[in-house]
Design a protein around this motif. Structure first.
Motif, PDB file in Angstrom:
ATOM      1  N   ASP A 192       0.866  -1.185   0.000  1.00 14.53           N
ATOM      2  CA  ASP A 192       0.000   0.000   0.000  1.00 14.53           C
ATOM      3  C   ASP A 192       0.908   1.243   0.000  1.00 14.53           C
ATOM      4  N   MET A 193       0.917   1.965  -1.128  1.00 20.40           N
ATOM      5  CA  MET A 193       1.865   3.074  -1.276  1.00 20.40           C
ATOM      6  C   MET A 193       1.352   4.394  -0.713  1.00 20.40           C
ATOM      7  N   VAL A 194       0.070   4.463  -0.384  1.00 20.67           N
ATOM      8  CA  VAL A 194      -0.469   5.621   0.348  1.00 20.67           C
ATOM      9  C   VAL A 194      -0.007   5.499   1.802  1.00 20.67           C
ATOM     10  N   ALA A 195      -0.179   4.305   2.350  1.00 16.81           N
ATOM     11  CA  ALA A 195       0.290   4.038   3.718  1.00 16.81           C
ATOM     12  C   ALA A 195       1.810   4.161   3.803  1.00 16.81           C
ATOM     13  N   ALA A 196       2.502   3.703   2.756  1.00 17.89           N
ATOM     14  CA  ALA A 196       3.971   3.763   2.754  1.00 17.89           C
ATOM     15  C   ALA A 196       4.447   5.206   2.884  1.00 17.89           C
ATOM     16  N   LEU A 197       3.801   6.114   2.127  1.00 21.41           N
ATOM     17  CA  LEU A 197       4.188   7.525   2.202  1.00 21.41           C
ATOM     18  C   LEU A 197       3.844   8.103   3.575  1.00 21.41           C
ATOM     19  N   ARG A 198       2.664   7.744   4.070  1.00 16.08           N
ATOM     20  CA  ARG A 198       2.217   8.244   5.382  1.00 16.08           C
ATOM     21  C   ARG A 198       3.188   7.818   6.475  1.00 16.08           C
ATOM     22  N   ASP A 199       3.702   6.596   6.411  1.00 15.22           N
ATOM     23  CA  ASP A 199       4.530   6.039   7.487  1.00 15.22           C
ATOM     24  C   ASP A 199       6.028   6.273   7.302  1.00 15.22           C
ATOM     25  N   LEU A 200       6.406   6.741   6.128  1.00 15.88           N
ATOM     26  CA  LEU A 200       7.835   6.896   5.824  1.00 15.88           C
ATOM     27  C   LEU A 200       8.483   7.908   6.780  1.00 15.88           C
ATOM     28  N   PRO A 201       9.656   7.584   7.330  1.00 13.45           N
ATOM     29  CA  PRO A 201      10.359   8.562   8.177  1.00 13.45           C
ATOM     30  C   PRO A 201      10.483   9.908   7.471  1.00 13.45           C
ATOM     31  N   GLU A 202      10.238  10.977   8.231  1.00 15.61           N
ATOM     32  CA  GLU A 202      10.133  12.314   7.631  1.00 15.61           C
ATOM     33  C   GLU A 202      11.383  12.716   6.848  1.00 15.61           C
ATOM     34  N   GLN A 203      12.564  12.315   7.302  1.00 15.36           N
ATOM     35  CA  GLN A 203      13.759  12.776   6.558  1.00 15.36           C
ATOM     36  C   GLN A 203      13.800  12.194   5.146  1.00 15.36           C
ATOM     37  N   LEU A 204      13.192  11.003   4.953  1.00 10.76           N
ATOM     38  CA  LEU A 204      13.117  10.428   3.607  1.00 10.76           C
ATOM     39  C   LEU A 204      11.958  11.050   2.821  1.00 10.76           C
ATOM     40  N   ALA A 205      10.815  11.203   3.486  1.00  8.58           N
ATOM     41  CA  ALA A 205       9.624  11.773   2.832  1.00  8.58           C
ATOM     42  C   ALA A 205       9.931  13.176   2.312  1.00  8.58           C
ATOM     43  N   LYS A 206      10.690  13.911   3.101  1.00 13.36           N
ATOM     44  CA  LYS A 206      11.034  15.294   2.742  1.00 13.36           C
ATOM     45  C   LYS A 206      11.791  15.346   1.418  1.00 13.36           C
ATOM     46  N   VAL A 207      12.717  14.430   1.254  1.00 11.30           N
ATOM     47  CA  VAL A 207      13.497  14.385   0.013  1.00 11.30           C
ATOM     48  C   VAL A 207      12.588  13.996  -1.162  1.00 11.30           C
ATOM     49  N   LEU A 208      11.731  13.004  -0.937  1.00 10.00           N
ATOM     50  CA  LEU A 208      10.952  12.458  -2.046  1.00 10.00           C
ATOM     51  C   LEU A 208       9.821  13.374  -2.508  1.00 10.00           C
ATOM     52  N   ARG A 209       9.279  14.192  -1.603  1.00  5.76           N
ATOM     53  CA  ARG A 209       8.135  15.037  -1.980  1.00  5.76           C
ATOM     54  C   ARG A 209       8.424  15.960  -3.158  1.00  5.76           C
ATOM     55  N   THR A 210       9.690  16.322  -3.333  1.00  5.52           N
ATOM     56  CA  THR A 210      10.034  17.216  -4.442  1.00  5.52           C
ATOM     57  C   THR A 210      10.896  16.532  -5.502  1.00  5.52           C
ATOM     58  N   ALA A 211      11.048  15.214  -5.377  1.00  5.46           N
ATOM     59  CA  ALA A 211      11.983  14.505  -6.262  1.00  5.46           C
ATOM     60  C   ALA A 211      11.291  13.963  -7.516  1.00  5.46           C
ATOM     61  N   THR A 212      12.101  13.847  -8.567  1.00  4.46           N
ATOM     62  CA  THR A 212      11.666  13.166  -9.787  1.00  4.46           C
ATOM     63  C   THR A 212      12.591  11.977  -9.975  1.00  4.46           C
ATOM     64  N   CYS A 213      12.030  10.840 -10.360  1.00  2.00           N
ATOM     65  CA  CYS A 213      12.847   9.632 -10.484  1.00  2.00           C
ATOM     66  C   CYS A 213      12.849   9.095 -11.904  1.00  2.00           C
ATOM     67  N   ARG A 214      13.952   8.458 -12.225  1.00  2.00           N
ATOM     68  CA  ARG A 214      14.124   7.813 -13.523  1.00  2.00           C
ATOM     69  C   ARG A 214      13.681   6.358 -13.424  1.00  2.00           C
ATOM     70  N   GLN A 215      12.832   5.917 -14.352  1.00  2.00           N
ATOM     71  CA  GLN A 215      12.279   4.560 -14.335  1.00  2.00           C
ATOM     72  C   GLN A 215      12.739   3.811 -15.587  1.00  2.00           C
ATOM     73  N   ASP A 216      13.141   2.550 -15.404  1.00  2.00           N
ATOM     74  CA  ASP A 216      13.600   1.750 -16.541  1.00  2.00           C
ATOM     75  C   ASP A 216      13.370   0.270 -16.230  1.00  2.00           C
ATOM     76  N   ALA A 217      12.979  -0.496 -17.243  1.00  2.00           N
ATOM     77  CA  ALA A 217      12.685  -1.920 -17.026  1.00  2.00           C
ATOM     78  C   ALA A 217      13.633  -2.843 -17.783  1.00  2.00           C
ATOM     79  N   VAL A 218      14.683  -2.272 -18.373  1.00  2.00           N
ATOM     80  CA  VAL A 218      15.520  -3.075 -19.269  1.00  2.00           C
ATOM     81  C   VAL A 218      16.128  -4.295 -18.581  1.00  2.00           C
ATOM     82  N   TYR A 219      16.421  -4.179 -17.283  1.00  2.00           N
ATOM     83  CA  TYR A 219      17.073  -5.297 -16.586  1.00  2.00           C
ATOM     84  C   TYR A 219      16.138  -6.485 -16.370  1.00  2.00           C
ATOM     85  N   TYR A 220      14.871  -6.307 -16.699  1.00  2.00           N
ATOM     86  CA  TYR A 220      13.902  -7.405 -16.553  1.00  2.00           C
ATOM     87  C   TYR A 220      13.482  -7.975 -17.893  1.00  2.00           C
ATOM     88  N   TYR A 221      14.182  -7.578 -18.936  1.00  2.00           N
ATOM     89  CA  TYR A 221      13.869  -8.153 -20.242  1.00  2.00           C
ATOM     90  C   TYR A 221      14.123  -9.668 -20.183  1.00  2.00           C
TER      91      TYR A 221
END
Ligand code: 7UC
Ligand code: FE
Length: 293
Positions: free
Chosen positions: A132-161
């Motif tokens: 549950d990723m709504v709960a995950a965000l709610r429960d995430l330690p604040e120092q991590l949540a703080k970084v992620l709230r403004t972050a953009t991430c790179r997504q790639d699936a090539v390693y699962y080909y």
């Protein structure tokens, strides 16, 4: 139709004939999947044709970008399977064994996923796991949540080909290049708002998320490793054991999932249909795909 919410993630759906699902029931079921993130239908009996017809009532079924996943008769059915059909290999074995959200590595991710087990190995060993990723965000330690709230991430699936018979004699570099020609990866916010619910969710996965953009690599890896260690803790994992007659339906905006994998020597087959629901995956993301209504 009966929809019974669970205490934890999801709701159970019974007393419903999906071959004759009404417009009113479709609306109620879509509301329910946005509310509860995961629905588990029980006692479902659908032929392959019924299944595709049913899915079309919920939105526009996806055609997976790699055709070797397609059901021989229905391009809309993504086949995860290790049992030959009429002597032939059909679909791909061992799919989705990493934490992910479907099509997270495309600019336009897949909103809703149906999965129907068709061959279930004995012993209750086969299943699909959810976070549950709504709960995950709610429960995430604040120092991590703080970084992620403004972050953009790179997504790639090539390693699962999954290397296929037609890839014989190709180099790994060539295969990766080929994969990236159709699926170059995508950038998405690490925290997304839901377009239809007032609910932010964490949108990173150890399967597909490569890095936080604009951050020194070591720091980005440290943050992501800490986030994954937190959200993947055993007590946060919901296990759905497969039974014939079950149909799983989830909102990729609010959960991550992974396959349990199949024990050595056991048979397994499941049919997935992804559905575009006509709403941006998150507010501000344009709807552009050819899969759209
Ligand atoms: O074979 C697989 O594990 C499929 C995976 C790379 N992608 C599924 C999806 O829709 O994101
Ligand atoms: Fe998946």
């Amino acid at each position: 139709m009966k929809i019974v919410p669970r205490n934890s993630l999801g709701a159970d759906v019974t007393d419903l004939d999906l071959r004759r699902v009404t417009a009113g029931e479709v609306t109620a079921l879509k509301e329910a999947v946005y509310d509860h993130k995961l629905l588990v239908f029980h006692g479902v009996e659908l032929t392959d044709a019924d299944y595709v017809t049913m899915a079309r009532r919920f939105g526009v079924p996806q055609r997976y970008f790699q055709s070797h996943y397609h059901h021989p008769e229905w391009k809309e059915i993504f086949v995860s399977n290790n049992v030959p059909m009429g002597g032939a290999k059909v679909g791909v074995a061992g799919t989705g064994r990493m934490w992910h959200s479907d099509y997270q590595f495309f600019a336009e991710p897949l909103p809703l996923t149906f999965v129907m087990p068709r061959i279930v190995p004995p012993l209750g060993s086969r299943g699909t796991l959810f976070l549950d990723m709504v709960a995950a965000l709610r429960d995430l330690p604040e120092q991590l949540a703080k970084v992620l709230r403004t972050a953009t991430c790179r997504q790639d699936a090539v390693y699962y080909y999954k290397v296929q018979p037609f890839d014989i004699d190709k180099g790994i570099g060539e295969l990766m290049e080929e994969f990236h020609r159709t699926a170059p990866g995508a950038s998405h916010p690490a925290v997304i708002q839901h377009p239809l619910r007032d609910r932010p969710a964490l949108y990173v996965s150890s399967g597909f998320t490569q890095c936080i953009e604009g951050m020194p690599h070591e720091q980005s890896q440290d943050v992501l490793r800490a986030v994954f260690a937190f959200i993947e803790q055993e007590q946060r994992v919901h296990i759905e054991r497969w039974q014939l007659g079950d149909l799983f339906f989830w909102d990729n905006r609010q959960v991550l999932h992974r396959s349990s994998g199949t024990l050595h020597g056991q048979s397994s087959r499941s049919y997935r249909i992804g559905v575009y629901d006509g709403v941006p995956f998150y507010p501000g993301l344009p709807i552009t795909g050819e899969n759209q209504p």
